[in-house]
Design a protein around this motif. Structure first.
Motif, PDB file in Angstrom:
ATOM      1  N   TYR A   1      -4.919  -0.115   8.289  1.00 18.38           N
ATOM      2  CA  TYR A   1      -5.575  -1.164   7.506  1.00 18.38           C
ATOM      3  C   TYR A   1      -4.610  -1.600   6.412  1.00 18.38           C
ATOM      4  N   LEU A   2      -4.385  -2.898   6.345  1.00 17.27           N
ATOM      5  CA  LEU A   2      -3.407  -3.465   5.426  1.00 17.27           C
ATOM      6  C   LEU A   2      -3.917  -3.414   3.987  1.00 17.27           C
ATOM      7  N   CYS A   3      -3.038  -2.981   3.086  1.00 16.89           N
ATOM      8  CA  CYS A   3      -3.314  -2.951   1.652  1.00 16.89           C
ATOM      9  C   CYS A   3      -2.120  -3.577   0.938  1.00 16.89           C
ATOM     10  N   ARG A   4      -2.334  -3.974  -0.303  1.00 14.69           N
ATOM     11  CA  ARG A   4      -1.238  -4.524  -1.108  1.00 14.69           C
ATOM     12  C   ARG A   4      -1.142  -3.728  -2.404  1.00 14.69           C
ATOM     13  N   ALA A   5       0.031  -3.177  -2.649  1.00 16.03           N
ATOM     14  CA  ALA A   5       0.252  -2.366  -3.847  1.00 16.03           C
ATOM     15  C   ALA A   5       0.296  -3.231  -5.093  1.00 16.03           C
ATOM     16  N   VAL A   6      -0.238  -2.696  -6.179  1.00 15.38           N
ATOM     17  CA  VAL A   6      -0.202  -3.346  -7.491  1.00 15.38           C
ATOM     18  C   VAL A   6       0.806  -2.621  -8.382  1.00 15.38           C
ATOM     19  N   ASP A   7       0.714  -1.282  -8.402  1.00 12.78           N
ATOM     20  CA  ASP A   7       1.707  -0.474  -9.106  1.00 12.78           C
ATOM     21  C   ASP A   7       1.797   0.890  -8.431  1.00 12.78           C
ATOM     22  N   ILE A   8       2.869   1.617  -8.778  1.00 11.59           N
ATOM     23  CA  ILE A   8       3.144   2.882  -8.098  1.00 11.59           C
ATOM     24  C   ILE A   8       3.796   3.852  -9.073  1.00 11.59           C
ATOM     25  N   SER A   9       3.580   5.133  -8.853  1.00 11.95           N
ATOM     26  CA  SER A   9       4.296   6.193  -9.553  1.00 11.95           C
ATOM     27  C   SER A   9       4.636   7.256  -8.522  1.00 11.95           C
TER      28      SER A   9
ATOM     29  N   ASP B   1      -4.796  -3.192  -3.707  1.00 13.98           N
ATOM     30  CA  ASP B   1      -5.897  -4.050  -3.301  1.00 13.98           C
ATOM     31  C   ASP B   1      -6.114  -3.821  -1.815  1.00 13.98           C
ATOM     32  N   VAL B   2      -7.365  -3.584  -1.448  1.00 17.54           N
ATOM     33  CA  VAL B   2      -7.755  -3.358  -0.063  1.00 17.54           C
ATOM     34  C   VAL B   2      -8.321  -4.664   0.466  1.00 17.54           C
ATOM     35  N   PHE B   3      -7.890  -5.077   1.649  1.00 15.79           N
ATOM     36  CA  PHE B   3      -8.363  -6.341   2.203  1.00 15.79           C
ATOM     37  C   PHE B   3      -9.602  -6.137   3.060  1.00 15.79           C
ATOM     38  N   THR B   4      -9.452  -5.506   4.186  1.00  9.32           N
ATOM     39  CA  THR B   4     -10.568  -5.282   5.098  1.00  9.32           C
ATOM     40  C   THR B   4     -10.438  -3.893   5.686  1.00  9.32           C
TER      41      THR B   4
END
Length: 96
Positions: free
Chosen positions: A25-33, A40-43
């Protein structure tokens, strides 16, 4: 509100896959450590699964990192995930 994070987070805008029940499932990162990711989770299906594998490719890297993550919290479509298992080499790549 007081910042609760003890780890440095960097802005990070990249797509990655979160696997639930063996499906990506595709997600988009906002920040990382080195300890987690905000995304953000799409579907994705409703699931009680709290931990799952994640595949992400850092900019400039030739191979994907495979980490095991655990959902910490969800607010709307935004999700905080803690990395609970990753290879030492992958932790070094995240530090870079």
């Amino acid at each position: 509100m007081t910042e609760r994070r003890n780890n440095v987070r960097r802005p990070f805008d990249i797509f990655f896959n979160k696997f639930l029940d063996g499906h990506p499932y595709l997600c988009r990162a906002v920040d990382i450590s080195r300890h987690g990711i905000l995304c953000d989770v799409f579907t994705e299906p409703q699931s009680v699964q709290q931990s799952f594998p994640i595949e992400l490719r850092l900019p400039g890297e030739e191979r994907s990192l495979w980490v095991w993550g655990r959902k910490l919290r969800t607010i709307g479509k935004r999700e905080a995930i803690r990395f609970i298992a990753l290879h030492a080499e992958d932790r070094v790549a995240l530090d870079r």
